[in-house]
Design a protein around this motif. Sequence first.
Motif, PDB file in Angstrom:
ATOM      1  N   GLY A  90     -16.330 -32.529   3.599  1.00 16.76           N
ATOM      2  CA  GLY A  90     -15.381 -33.203   4.448  1.00 16.76           C
ATOM      3  C   GLY A  90     -14.765 -34.354   3.969  1.00 16.76           C
ATOM      4  O   GLY A  90     -13.888 -34.838   3.997  1.00 16.76           O
ATOM      5  N   GLU A  91     -15.386 -34.174   2.821  1.00 20.25           N
ATOM      6  CA  GLU A  91     -14.952 -35.526   1.606  1.00 20.25           C
ATOM      7  C   GLU A  91     -13.640 -35.460   0.975  1.00 20.25           C
ATOM      8  O   GLU A  91     -13.507 -36.373  -0.279  1.00 20.25           O
ATOM      9  N   MET A  92     -13.425 -34.174   1.003  1.00 22.37           N
ATOM     10  CA  MET A  92     -12.910 -33.235  -0.085  1.00 22.37           C
ATOM     11  C   MET A  92     -11.727 -33.543   0.195  1.00 22.37           C
ATOM     12  O   MET A  92     -11.013 -33.305   1.741  1.00 22.37           O
ATOM     13  N   ASP A  93     -10.533 -33.604  -0.769  1.00 22.89           N
ATOM     14  CA  ASP A  93      -8.262 -33.259  -0.302  1.00 22.89           C
ATOM     15  C   ASP A  93      -9.009 -31.774   0.191  1.00 22.89           C
ATOM     16  O   ASP A  93     -10.157 -31.164   0.007  1.00 22.89           O
ATOM     17  N   SER A  94      -7.915 -31.510   0.952  1.00 25.71           N
ATOM     18  CA  SER A  94      -7.778 -30.062   1.439  1.00 25.71           C
ATOM     19  C   SER A  94      -7.707 -28.673   0.448  1.00 25.71           C
ATOM     20  O   SER A  94      -8.173 -27.237   0.828  1.00 25.71           O
ATOM     21  N   ASP A  95      -6.877 -29.020   0.014  1.00 28.97           N
ATOM     22  CA  ASP A  95      -7.240 -28.177  -1.689  1.00 28.97           C
ATOM     23  C   ASP A  95      -8.819 -27.739  -2.528  1.00 28.97           C
ATOM     24  O   ASP A  95      -9.205 -26.990  -2.227  1.00 28.97           O
ATOM     25  N   ASP A  96      -8.778 -29.233  -3.046  1.00 29.02           N
ATOM     26  CA  ASP A  96     -10.462 -28.809  -2.957  1.00 29.02           C
ATOM     27  C   ASP A  96     -11.087 -27.787  -2.024  1.00 29.02           C
ATOM     28  O   ASP A  96     -12.252 -27.405  -2.375  1.00 29.02           O
ATOM     29  N   ALA A  97     -11.182 -28.770  -0.644  1.00 24.44           N
ATOM     30  CA  ALA A  97     -12.623 -27.827   0.226  1.00 24.44           C
ATOM     31  C   ALA A  97     -12.046 -26.318   0.238  1.00 24.44           C
ATOM     32  O   ALA A  97     -12.687 -25.639   0.304  1.00 24.44           O
ATOM     33  N   ALA A  98     -10.730 -26.142   0.445  1.00 23.34           N
ATOM     34  CA  ALA A  98     -10.971 -24.790   0.409  1.00 23.34           C
ATOM     35  C   ALA A  98     -11.129 -24.168  -0.424  1.00 23.34           C
ATOM     36  O   ALA A  98     -11.503 -22.587  -0.391  1.00 23.34           O
ATOM     37  N   ASP A  99     -10.779 -24.245  -1.878  1.00 19.72           N
ATOM     38  CA  ASP A  99     -11.416 -23.725  -3.080  1.00 19.72           C
ATOM     39  C   ASP A  99     -13.396 -23.028  -2.596  1.00 19.72           C
ATOM     40  O   ASP A  99     -13.483 -22.111  -3.028  1.00 19.72           O
ATOM     41  N   ILE A 100     -13.921 -24.754  -2.770  1.00 21.40           N
ATOM     42  CA  ILE A 100     -15.066 -24.329  -2.569  1.00 21.40           C
ATOM     43  C   ILE A 100     -15.133 -23.843  -1.251  1.00 21.40           C
ATOM     44  O   ILE A 100     -16.176 -22.178  -1.520  1.00 21.40           O
ATOM     45  N   ILE A 101     -14.626 -23.803   0.321  1.00 20.96           N
ATOM     46  CA  ILE A 101     -15.008 -22.633   1.788  1.00 20.96           C
ATOM     47  C   ILE A 101     -14.821 -21.530   0.954  1.00 20.96           C
ATOM     48  O   ILE A 101     -15.031 -20.715   1.307  1.00 20.96           O
ATOM     49  N   GLY A 102     -13.316 -21.177  -0.003  1.00 18.40           N
ATOM     50  CA  GLY A 102     -13.398 -20.105  -0.239  1.00 18.40           C
ATOM     51  C   GLY A 102     -14.464 -18.542  -1.135  1.00 18.40           C
ATOM     52  O   GLY A 102     -14.388 -17.576  -1.521  1.00 18.40           O
ATOM     53  N   GLU A 103     -15.568 -19.678  -2.104  1.00 12.51           N
ATOM     54  CA  GLU A 103     -16.282 -19.087  -2.772  1.00 12.51           C
ATOM     55  C   GLU A 103     -16.989 -18.585  -1.861  1.00 12.51           C
ATOM     56  O   GLU A 103     -18.267 -17.772  -2.222  1.00 12.51           O
ATOM     57  N   LEU A 104     -17.459 -18.831  -0.427  1.00 11.22           N
ATOM     58  CA  LEU A 104     -18.849 -18.199   0.638  1.00 11.22           C
ATOM     59  C   LEU A 104     -18.326 -16.946   1.244  1.00 11.22           C
ATOM     60  O   LEU A 104     -16.967 -16.429   1.314  1.00 11.22           O
ATOM     61  N   SER A 105     -19.314 -16.424   1.785  1.00  4.51           N
ATOM     62  CA  SER A 105     -18.291 -14.734   2.339  1.00  4.51           C
ATOM     63  C   SER A 105     -17.930 -15.711   3.526  1.00  4.51           C
ATOM     64  O   SER A 105     -17.542 -16.749   4.569  1.00  4.51           O
ATOM     65  N   LYS A 106     -17.055 -14.169   4.024  1.00  9.72           N
ATOM     66  CA  LYS A 106     -16.227 -15.029   5.471  1.00  9.72           C
ATOM     67  C   LYS A 106     -17.499 -15.501   6.997  1.00  9.72           C
ATOM     68  O   LYS A 106     -16.489 -15.847   7.134  1.00  9.72           O
ATOM     69  N   GLU A 107     -18.271 -14.909   6.963  1.00  7.43           N
ATOM     70  CA  GLU A 107     -18.992 -15.147   7.855  1.00  7.43           C
ATOM     71  C   GLU A 107     -19.540 -16.736   7.864  1.00  7.43           C
ATOM     72  O   GLU A 107     -19.420 -17.352   8.776  1.00  7.43           O
ATOM     73  N   ARG A 108     -20.186 -17.216   6.586  1.00  3.74           N
ATOM     74  CA  ARG A 108     -20.160 -18.640   6.323  1.00  3.74           C
ATOM     75  C   ARG A 108     -19.428 -19.264   6.486  1.00  3.74           C
ATOM     76  O   ARG A 108     -18.936 -20.567   6.347  1.00  3.74           O
ATOM     77  N   GLN A 109     -17.741 -18.738   5.893  1.00 13.03           N
ATOM     78  CA  GLN A 109     -16.250 -19.447   5.986  1.00 13.03           C
ATOM     79  C   GLN A 109     -16.665 -20.301   7.323  1.00 13.03           C
ATOM     80  O   GLN A 109     -15.942 -21.670   7.650  1.00 13.03           O
ATOM     81  N   LYS A 110     -16.734 -19.162   7.994  1.00 17.14           N
ATOM     82  CA  LYS A 110     -16.763 -19.111   9.907  1.00 17.14           C
ATOM     83  C   LYS A 110     -17.394 -20.606  10.388  1.00 17.14           C
ATOM     84  O   LYS A 110     -16.706 -21.754  10.811  1.00 17.14           O
ATOM     85  N   LEU A 111     -18.741 -20.253   9.818  1.00 13.04           N
ATOM     86  CA  LEU A 111     -19.622 -21.756  10.259  1.00 13.04           C
ATOM     87  C   LEU A 111     -19.622 -22.999   9.921  1.00 13.04           C
ATOM     88  O   LEU A 111     -19.162 -23.760  10.193  1.00 13.04           O
ATOM     89  N   VAL A 112     -18.508 -23.102   8.247  1.00 10.84           N
ATOM     90  CA  VAL A 112     -18.592 -24.333   7.412  1.00 10.84           C
ATOM     91  C   VAL A 112     -16.792 -24.678   8.526  1.00 10.84           C
ATOM     92  O   VAL A 112     -16.837 -26.019   8.679  1.00 10.84           O
TER      93      VAL A 112
END
Length: 449
Positions: A90-112
Motif C-alpha cells: 500500500g506504500e509502494m508505487d503501482s508497478d512495484d506493488a504489482a511486481d511484489i504481488i506477482g511473486e505470490l501464488s494466485k490464491e494469495r494474490q487475491k487475498l492481498v
Amino acid sequence: MTFEITEKFLEKLVGFIYENNDAEIKKLFTEVHFADIAEVLDEVNFEEAIYIIKLLDSEKTSEILTELDEDTREKILENLSAKEIAEEVGEMDSDDAADIIGELSKERQKLVINALDDHDLAADIKELLSYEEDTAGALMAKELVKVYETWTVAGCMRRIRGQAKEVTRVHSIYVVDKEDKLVGRLSLKDLIIAKSEQKIADISKAKVDAVNVNENVEEVAKIMAKYDLEAIPVVNNNAVLLGRITIDDIVDVLKEEADKDYQMAAGLTQDVDSDDSIFELTKARLPWLFLGLIGGVGAFIIMEGFQDVFSTYATLFFFTPLIAAMAGNVGVQSSAIIVQGLANDDVKGSINSRLLKEMLLAALNGLILALFLFLFVWVYESKVDLALAISVSLVVVIIIAGLIGTFVPLFLHKRGIDPAIATGPFITTSNDIFGILIYFMIAKMILGI
C-alpha cells in the motif's frame, strides 16, 4: 557518507534483537538508506530479518522489500499474512506493488489485493498483473501527472497538485484530449513561465515519444536509451494514456538481461545464483556440459578416422589442441561482437556483407598468426611441408570459425531466438569439431598422405 555493514554493527543489531530492544533497533536504522537495510537483511538470519521487517514502519519496509534479493524476499513474504503484505504494498508505487504481488501464488494474490484499503491501487495492480510478462504494460506505473489540453494554465496548476502527491518524481506532464488520448507533453518549466490565461494546448509540445502497452521491454529500453529519456508514456492501441515507465525500471531490465546473457554465454540454461540448491545448479549446467561431452566424442571419432595421418606425421597430433583452441577463441570473439551489436541495435546491413567483412578480418588475423606458426614448426621440426600444412590449416580454420561465429547469432536473431547462446559452449564446441576436421583434411591433402 556511504554506509558500511561491519561486524560491530551486526553484533550490536543482533544483540538488540535478542534483547527485544525495539527502540535501539529503530535508532540504528534512522539514517540508513533502505537499500543498505536490504543488504543488512541479507546478512542476518531469517528470523532476525523477519523481526526487523515487522518492527520498522511500512513506509520504509515497503522500499526495503523492493531491494531485497529475490530468494530472501520470497521467504519473508511467505511468513507475512495477506494483511501485512497489503500494508507494505500500500506504500509502494503501482508497478512495484504489482511486481511484489506477482511473486505470490494466485490464491494469495487475491487475498492481498482484497486486503488493500486503497481500492484505486487495487484496481491498478489487477490491471498491471493482466499484462504479459516482459511487456511495457507489465513494467509501467500508473502514477503520473496528466492534464487536459482545454485547461488553462491557472486551472492546470490547481489540479496537478493533487496528482503530484502520488508521483515520486515528476519527469513530464502529459497532455491528453477529452478521450484521454495522449496528444502532447509539457515540462514544469513551460508551465511555470506561461501566463495564467493561456491554454495548455498552446504551450504543450505535440511531439511526444510513447510506447505501446504490448511493446517488449527490451525495445522500450532501446528507445529510452536512444533518446536519453528519463520516463516514457505508455499507450494502448487507441493512443489512450495508460501509464509511464521510468529510467530506474529500465536499468533493472538491462541488468536482468545482462545477467541472463552472461549466464547463457557461460553455458547456463536458466537464471541461477551461487546460493541455489545443488539440484537447481545441476539442471542449469548439465545440458551445456552434455553438449561439450558430445563435442568431445565427435572430435574423438574424427581423429580416429585420421589414424593414417598420425602414423606418418605424429607431430600433427600435438598441434590438435592449438587448432581447436584457436577455432573456439575466434568463434567466440566473432559471435560476442555480433551479439553485442544486436543488443545495442548497431548491426546494420545484410548478412552477406557481415560475413564478407568477417572473412577478410579472419583471413588477415589468420595470415599473421600462421606466419609465426610456420616459422616455429619449420625451425622446430625442420620440415617445410609439415610447417606449411599446419599453417595453411590454421588460416582456413580461423576463417571458417569467424564465419560460423558471425552467421550463427545473426541467424538465431532472424529466427527470434536469443543470440546470446551463440557466445557460449555451443559455438566453442561446434568450432572445435569443424576445426579438427578441417585441420586433418588440409594436412592430408598438402602432405599427400
